[in-house]
Design an enzyme around this catalytic site. Structure first.
Site: not given
Ligand code: TPP
Ligand code: MG
Length: 337
Positions: A236, A240, A249
């Protein structure tokens, strides 16, 4: 599956279209046209390659919230698809029965249970005239594979020999949690053995490899041999969702190191090396994709809101007294009738 030069070019055109519409959708969200969107940057090969092999005259696909590329490969109208991201209609305005694509599903793992239920029904109905079964394909993520629902669904499907393809896109992340911190053993495909199921792990950034693996899994399920797991290893590349900030993160260096080669560039290089397509073809693909994105944008802008009363109308085939009462109260409060 036959990968003629025309098929390879069609896959490329689809991937370029998906890339452009996906990136445009992020812009539309930033411009306030869409409240939210879940980008699939980097997952084009996994989605187009698998969606492309579905037989929309008989199979049925159960997506999550990140399967725009699957919908596009299956020929679903993109304005109707995007209506869910405009919050016009819950789950998309396309007709699931005609398109063979179930409504967009935001409940993690939910699509897996629905697919197994559909496939179990198909098994009970018996094979079609050609002696094979229609197949359900469910999409889910590496994160979803940690849900109890997915284990129950896999076990039930294997016991009942339901014709279902479990298509997991392992994109490395479940929002902020990396795969290695939640998938024991690091692979979803490996779990299939515990249910007596066949599985295959495939390079999810290679559209041809994905289409081949998916079509093998379909053949397996069609033949009445029960379910199969396809794990497409991908990445990805974006956030998100449009509400997420991956900088909290993971670092940009990590992103670059882990993303691997862009799946669209990869197919382009292959087509060039094999002399299948030339510069005018590639330029045209981008022009067509841009024009398509503009048309979709215009369609989304023109979408009006739906009557609020519809929220009571499509819950059950036959309404219940409790729902009638809620609808009456809602009319009284909002429409003063
Ligand atoms: C039942 C349920 N639990 C939690 C959430 C919140 N949630 C939304 S997406 C997500 C992560 C899913 O990760 P993965 O399955 O890997 O799919 P991806 O988003 O990477 O495509 C979570 C926890 C949810 N929508 N539904
Ligand atoms: Mg994931």
């Amino acid at each position: 599956m036959n990968f003629s030069n025309e098929t390879l070019k069609e896959l490329y055109r689809l991937m370029v279209s998906v890339r452009h519409v996906d990136q445009a959708a992020v812009s539309w969200q930033r411009q306030g046209l869409l409240p939210a969107y879940a980008p699939e940057l980097g997952q084009e090969a996994a989605q187009v390659g698998s969606g492309y092999v579905v037989d929309t005259s008989r199979d049925f696909v159960f997506p999550t919230y990140r399967e725009m590329g699957v919908a596009r490969a299956m020929g679903v109208d993109m304005v109707e698809y995007m209506s869910t991201h405009k919050a016009t209609w819950h789950g998309g305005m396309y007709n699931p029965v005609e398109t063979r694509l179930a409504p967009i599903q935001a409940v993690v793992g939910g699509s897996v249970l629905h697919a197994v239920g559909w496939a179990h029904g198909a098994r009970l109905n018996g094979p079609d005239d050609d002696g094979t079964y229609p197949v359900a394909m469910t999409y889910f993520g590496d994160g979803a594979s940690s849900q109890g629902d997915v284990h129950e669904a896999m076990n039930f499907a294997a016991v009942m020999a339901a014709p279902v393809v479990f298509f997991v896109q392992n994109n490395g992340w479940a929002i902020s949690v990396p795969t290695e911190r939640q998938v024991a053993g690091g692979s979803v495909a490996a779990r299939a053995a515990g249910y007596g199921m066949e599985s295959v792990q495939v390079d999810g950034d290679d559209v041809v490899a994905v289409a081949e693996a998916t079509s093998r899994a379909f053949e397996h399920a069609r033949a009445g041999k029960g379910p199969m797991v396809v794990e497409a290893m991908t990445y990805r590349r974006g956030p998100h969702s449009t509400s997420d900030d991956p900088g909290r993160y993971r670092t940009l260096d990590q992103e670059r190191d882990d993303a691997g080669e862009d799946p669209v560039t990869r197919l382009r290089k292959r087509l060039e090396a094999d002399g299948v397509a030339d510069e005018p073809f590639f330029t045209r693909a981008v022009e067509d994709a841009k024009a398509e994105a503009e048309q979709i944008r215009a369609g989304i802008e023109a979408l009006g809101s739906r009557p609020g009363s519809e929220m009571f109308e499509y819950v059950f085939q036959e309404s219940t007294p409790a729902l009638h009462e809620q609808a009456r109260q809602w009319r009284e409060e909002s429409e003063h009738v």
